[in-house]
Design a protein around this motif. Structure first.
Motif, short mmCIF file in Angstrom:
data_model
loop_
_atom_site.label_atom_id
_atom_site.label_comp_id
_atom_site.label_asym_id
_atom_site.label_seq_id
_atom_site.Cartn_x
_atom_site.Cartn_y
_atom_site.Cartn_z
N ILE A 176 0.88 -13.94 7.43
CA ILE A 176 0.60 -14.96 8.44
C ILE A 176 1.77 -15.05 9.42
O ILE A 176 2.92 -14.98 9.01
N ASP A 177 1.45 -15.26 10.70
CA ASP A 177 2.51 -15.47 11.68
C ASP A 177 3.08 -16.89 11.53
O ASP A 177 2.49 -17.75 10.88
N GLU A 178 4.22 -17.12 12.15
CA GLU A 178 4.94 -18.41 12.01
C GLU A 178 4.10 -19.60 12.49
O GLU A 178 4.10 -20.66 11.87
N ARG A 179 3.39 -19.44 13.60
CA ARG A 179 2.58 -20.53 14.14
C ARG A 179 1.48 -20.93 13.16
O ARG A 179 1.28 -22.11 12.87
N THR A 180 0.80 -19.94 12.61
CA THR A 180 -0.26 -20.22 11.64
C THR A 180 0.33 -20.81 10.36
O THR A 180 -0.25 -21.71 9.76
N ALA A 181 1.51 -20.34 9.96
CA ALA A 181 2.18 -20.89 8.78
C ALA A 181 2.46 -22.38 8.98
O ALA A 181 2.28 -23.18 8.05
N ASP A 182 2.87 -22.76 10.19
CA ASP A 182 3.10 -24.19 10.48
C ASP A 182 1.80 -24.98 10.40
O ASP A 182 1.79 -26.10 9.87
N GLU A 183 0.71 -24.41 10.88
CA GLU A 183 -0.60 -25.08 10.78
C GLU A 183 -1.01 -25.27 9.33
O GLU A 183 -1.54 -26.32 8.95
N ILE A 184 -0.77 -24.24 8.52
CA ILE A 184 -1.11 -24.31 7.10
C ILE A 184 -0.29 -25.41 6.43
O ILE A 184 -0.84 -26.24 5.69
N ALA A 185 1.01 -25.43 6.68
CA ALA A 185 1.88 -26.43 6.07
C ALA A 185 1.44 -27.83 6.46
O ALA A 185 1.41 -28.75 5.63
N ASP A 186 1.06 -28.01 7.72
CA ASP A 186 0.59 -29.32 8.19
C ASP A 186 -0.72 -29.71 7.51
O ASP A 186 -0.89 -30.84 7.06
N ALA A 187 -1.66 -28.78 7.42
CA ALA A 187 -2.95 -29.08 6.80
C ALA A 187 -2.77 -29.45 5.33
O ALA A 187 -3.39 -30.41 4.83
N LEU A 188 -1.90 -28.74 4.63
CA LEU A 188 -1.68 -29.02 3.21
C LEU A 188 -1.03 -30.39 2.99
O LEU A 188 -1.22 -31.01 1.94
N SER A 189 -0.29 -30.86 3.98
CA SER A 189 0.37 -32.16 3.84
C SER A 189 -0.64 -33.31 3.78
O SER A 189 -0.29 -34.42 3.37
N ARG A 190 -1.88 -33.04 4.15
CA ARG A 190 -2.92 -34.08 4.11
C ARG A 190 -3.69 -34.12 2.79
O ARG A 190 -4.63 -34.89 2.63
N VAL A 191 -3.30 -33.27 1.85
CA VAL A 191 -3.96 -33.26 0.53
C VAL A 191 -3.42 -34.42 -0.30
O VAL A 191 -2.20 -34.56 -0.47
N HIS A 192 -4.31 -35.25 -0.79
CA HIS A 192 -3.94 -36.38 -1.66
C HIS A 192 -4.82 -36.32 -2.89
O HIS A 192 -5.98 -36.73 -2.87
N ARG A 193 -4.27 -35.77 -3.95
CA ARG A 193 -5.00 -35.54 -5.19
C ARG A 193 -4.16 -36.03 -6.36
O ARG A 193 -2.95 -36.15 -6.26
N PRO A 194 -4.82 -36.26 -7.50
CA PRO A 194 -4.06 -36.64 -8.70
C PRO A 194 -3.30 -35.43 -9.27
O PRO A 194 -3.62 -34.28 -8.96
#
Length: 178
Positions: free
Chosen positions: A46-64
Motif C-alpha cells: 500500500i502507498d503512504e496515502r492509502t496507509a493513512d486512510e486505513i489507519a484512520d478507518a481502523l481508529s473508528r472500530v469500537h469492539r469488545p
C-alpha cells in the motif's frame, strides 16, 4: 510502499507455549516467537496515502476485547503443505472484529480478501517438506493446548515484502473495550 495487515498480538506466555512446538521437521523455517500473531486481514502493498486512510478507518472500530483460545495444530496446503499453524477456536467477538476490518477496507476501495478467514497463528513456513512427515509431526502434537488469553487491542502491522515470518512492526495499535 508498505506491506500491511491487521492482527492480534500473542502474549509472551502463549508464545512460549507455541515455541515448544518448534523443531522436528526438515524443510521448516520456524517463525520467531516474538513474531507470533493472529492475522485478521491481510492488506498487502500500500502507498503512504492509502496507509493513512486505513489507519484512520481502523481508529473508528469500537469492539469488545477478544477472547482467544488455541485449538490444535494443522497445516495449510494439503498434499503440498506450505505452512504449519496453531488453530484458534471460533469466537463471535473474533469473527465480528475480522468482518468489520473487511468491511472498512472495502469501503475505502480495497479489494475483498479472497481467502476464507481461518483464525490461526503461523508456526513455520515449509519448503520441500513431505506430506507424510508433516502428518507425523501433526500427529505427535495433536493434543497441543496453550492458555487462552484476551486480546486487549488489535494492531496494524507492517512487514518486509520479500520475507514471510517477520520481523513485523506495529504501525498503529487500537484498544478494544475491556
Amino acid at each position: 510502499m508498505l506491506r500491511l495487515f491487521t492482527g492480534l498480538e500473542v502474549p509472551a506466555s502463549a508464545g512460549l507455549m507455541l515455541s515448544i512446538l518448534r523443531g522436528g521437521l526438515s524443510g521448516a523455517r520456524w517463525v520467531d516467537p516474538e513474531n507470533y500473531h493472529l492475522t485478521l486481514r491481510f492488506i498487502g502493498d500500500i502507498d503512504e496515502r492509502t496507509a493513512d486512510e486505513i489507519a484512520d478507518a481502523l481508529s473508528r472500530v469500537h469492539r469488545p476485547a477478544v477472547p482467544v483460545r488455541f485449538s490444535g495444530v494443522g497445516a495449510f496446503g494439503g498434499t503440498r503443505p506450505h505452512a504449519l499453524y496453531a488453530g484458534i477456536a471460533p469466537a463471535p467477538e473474533l469473527a465480528e472484529l475480522q468482518a468489520e476490518h473487511e468491511r472498512l477496507l472495502q469501503r475505502i476501495g480495497l479489494p475483498s480478501e479472497g481467502r476464507k478467514f481461518t483464525p490461526h497463528v503461523t508456526l513455520a513456513y515449509l519448503r520441500g517438506a513431505r506430506a507424510g512427515e508433516v502428518a507425523h509431526w501433526l500427529d505427535l502434537r495433536a493434543g497441543f493446548t496453550a492458555p487462552a488469553f484476551v486480546a486487549p487491542r488489535f494492531v496494524l502491522f507492517s512487514a518486509r515484502s520479500n520475507v514471510g515470518g517477520g520481523p513485523y512492526v506495529v504501525e498503529e495499535a487500537y484498544p478494544l473495550a475491556g
